[in-house]
Design a protein around this motif. Sequence first.
Motif, PDB file in Angstrom:
ATOM      1  N   ALA A 292       3.728   7.611  13.476  1.00  0.00           N
ATOM      2  CA  ALA A 292       3.859   6.167  13.244  1.00  0.00           C
ATOM      3  C   ALA A 292       4.407   5.904  11.839  1.00  0.00           C
ATOM      4  O   ALA A 292       5.259   5.020  11.643  1.00  0.00           O
ATOM      5  CB  ALA A 292       2.505   5.501  13.427  1.00  0.00           C
ATOM      6  N   ARG A 293       3.929   6.670  10.856  1.00  0.00           N
ATOM      7  CA  ARG A 293       4.442   6.501   9.490  1.00  0.00           C
ATOM      8  C   ARG A 293       5.930   6.839   9.424  1.00  0.00           C
ATOM      9  O   ARG A 293       6.706   6.170   8.732  1.00  0.00           O
ATOM     10  CB  ARG A 293       3.654   7.390   8.536  1.00  0.00           C
ATOM     11  N   LYS A 294       6.341   7.871  10.164  1.00  0.00           N
ATOM     12  CA  LYS A 294       7.752   8.228  10.179  1.00  0.00           C
ATOM     13  C   LYS A 294       8.584   7.093  10.774  1.00  0.00           C
ATOM     14  O   LYS A 294       9.649   6.737  10.227  1.00  0.00           O
ATOM     15  CB  LYS A 294       7.944   9.507  10.998  1.00  0.00           C
ATOM     16  N   ARG A 295       8.105   6.519  11.870  1.00  0.00           N
ATOM     17  CA  ARG A 295       8.857   5.416  12.472  1.00  0.00           C
ATOM     18  C   ARG A 295       8.930   4.223  11.531  1.00  0.00           C
ATOM     19  O   ARG A 295       9.989   3.583  11.415  1.00  0.00           O
ATOM     20  CB  ARG A 295       8.216   5.017  13.800  1.00  0.00           C
ATOM     21  N   ARG A 296       7.821   3.924  10.871  1.00  0.00           N
ATOM     22  CA  ARG A 296       7.847   2.800   9.936  1.00  0.00           C
ATOM     23  C   ARG A 296       8.811   3.059   8.780  1.00  0.00           C
ATOM     24  O   ARG A 296       9.546   2.169   8.342  1.00  0.00           O
ATOM     25  CB  ARG A 296       6.435   2.539   9.402  1.00  0.00           C
ATOM     26  N   CYS A 297       8.806   4.297   8.294  1.00  0.00           N
ATOM     27  CA  CYS A 297       9.712   4.625   7.190  1.00  0.00           C
ATOM     28  C   CYS A 297      11.174   4.502   7.620  1.00  0.00           C
ATOM     29  O   CYS A 297      12.011   3.960   6.884  1.00  0.00           O
ATOM     30  CB  CYS A 297       9.425   6.043   6.693  1.00  0.00           C
ATOM     31  N   LEU A 298      11.487   4.994   8.829  1.00  0.00           N
ATOM     32  CA  LEU A 298      12.862   4.913   9.311  1.00  0.00           C
ATOM     33  C   LEU A 298      13.280   3.465   9.534  1.00  0.00           C
ATOM     34  O   LEU A 298      14.412   3.069   9.206  1.00  0.00           O
ATOM     35  CB  LEU A 298      13.010   5.731  10.597  1.00  0.00           C
ATOM     36  N   THR A 299      12.356   2.677  10.104  1.00  0.00           N
ATOM     37  CA  THR A 299      12.682   1.258  10.346  1.00  0.00           C
ATOM     38  C   THR A 299      12.902   0.528   9.031  1.00  0.00           C
ATOM     39  O   THR A 299      13.857  -0.251   8.887  1.00  0.00           O
ATOM     40  CB  THR A 299      11.549   0.602  11.137  1.00  0.00           C
ATOM     41  N   ARG A 300      12.026   0.767   8.077  1.00  0.00           N
ATOM     42  CA  ARG A 300      12.167   0.112   6.782  1.00  0.00           C
ATOM     43  C   ARG A 300      13.463   0.543   6.102  1.00  0.00           C
ATOM     44  O   ARG A 300      14.155  -0.290   5.493  1.00  0.00           O
ATOM     45  CB  ARG A 300      10.961   0.478   5.908  1.00  0.00           C
ATOM     46  N   ARG A 301      13.794   1.826   6.219  1.00  0.00           N
ATOM     47  CA  ARG A 301      15.024   2.311   5.588  1.00  0.00           C
ATOM     48  C   ARG A 301      16.250   1.661   6.229  1.00  0.00           C
ATOM     49  O   ARG A 301      17.207   1.279   5.540  1.00  0.00           O
ATOM     50  CB  ARG A 301      15.102   3.835   5.720  1.00  0.00           C
TER      51      ARG A 301
END
Length: 461
Positions: A292-301
């Motif tokens: 979930a953290r990876k998805r949030r990081c990718l979305t934010r990026r």
Amino acid sequence: MEELDMPAGLLAEGRQGDNSPPMSVGDLASAVKRTVEDRFGRIRVRGEISGWKRHSSGHCYFTLKDDSACIDAVIWRSAAGTLAFRPEDGAEVIATAKMTTYPARSKYQLVVERMELAGEGALMALLERRKKALAAEGLFDPARKRPLPFMPRVIGVVTSPTGAVIRDILHRLEDRCPTRVILWPVPVQGEGAAAKIAAAIRGLASYEVRPDLIIVARGGGSIEDLWAFNEEEVVRAAAESPIPLISAVGHETDITLIDHAADLRAPTPTAAAELAVPVRAELLALLDELSARKRRCLTRRADLARERFALTTCRWPAADTLFGPKRQRLDEVGERLPRGLGARAHKAEALMNLTSSRLRPELLSQRLARAGDRLGAAAKMLPLVHPDRPLGRGFVRVTAAADGRTLTHAADARAAGRLLLRFGDGELPVSTDDGAPVPAPAKVERSPRRAYVPPHPNLFD
């Protein structure tokens, strides 16, 4: 009485009143042996072991001593195998034995049938001495301890197959993280337990399915019950194990020597299972959280990239502003190109017409005739400039015998060493070396030299 006081004679003679015949040494030794064995047929002796030695035959020899006396003792091989502990010098014991004599040496000794430590104090003293000796060898050094594998694929368990310990370990592993377990069944107390535990630890290291981790486990008990895990052979096997090892012997307050040699001590067998593997559910939850953290990081990026792109593109000039002048210039060039090509073609045609009026066959014939005359004059000069022409007037051409180069300087001739002098009627080999013989050249049939006279071609015949 008067006869006893008589001086001894040279020969032994029977005397009046003497009714006891003399005994042989063997008879006396046998009589003493019977007397001692009858009087001390079964006794218990307390003392300290000294000079312990196990013979290759399996018999054990030592001395029992106290502050005032000592006595030799022996344990035959059949009785030595039943001892519940490994005897060593300094241990205070109570030995159940019988007294006997050894006639060949006129000595008496104890034949020990059973031997036990003289109370818990003696047991603890033996344990402390053994602990210091093994620690001095570096078996308990913290630098030797290795980290446990994070998630072992195979775990080897050394314990009793019938006790509650193995069930607790299996249940705990099943709850936390199901793992393959190899059970090596051993007795965990009593006669021969220490040797089998040590053999199990070494056996797992060479097993066909080698485990990633070993757990040596036993439930709680008295110091006597746990004594097998204090034996030197068990401690050495644990210290020498190439596989990381967890010691889980007894309850939390029970400390044995294998705990010091193991890579990690667990307070209980159940705790050993908890230390051996992580919680599978917690790992899965951690993986979900990381995903979930990876998805949030990718979305934010991606959102930040879009914002930067929008901020950048809004400052760009319009496309018509950038490309409008270029398009207009292209249109103008496109219109001028046909006119320019036509003008260039007309100019080239006029130049060709101007030049073609000057091209007449008689001019070409005249130029060729003049070229032929010059070529004929040059051909007539060839015999005059031929390098061999002066040879007929007494000149000589000097060449190097090795490669045929024409030499024009004396230094070059001396450096060449072997020369070839060309005359008008032949060649003569010579050498610049003092007194060095000159080999005769190979005889070559030569035609009479004639001056070379090239033909006079007429290119226009």
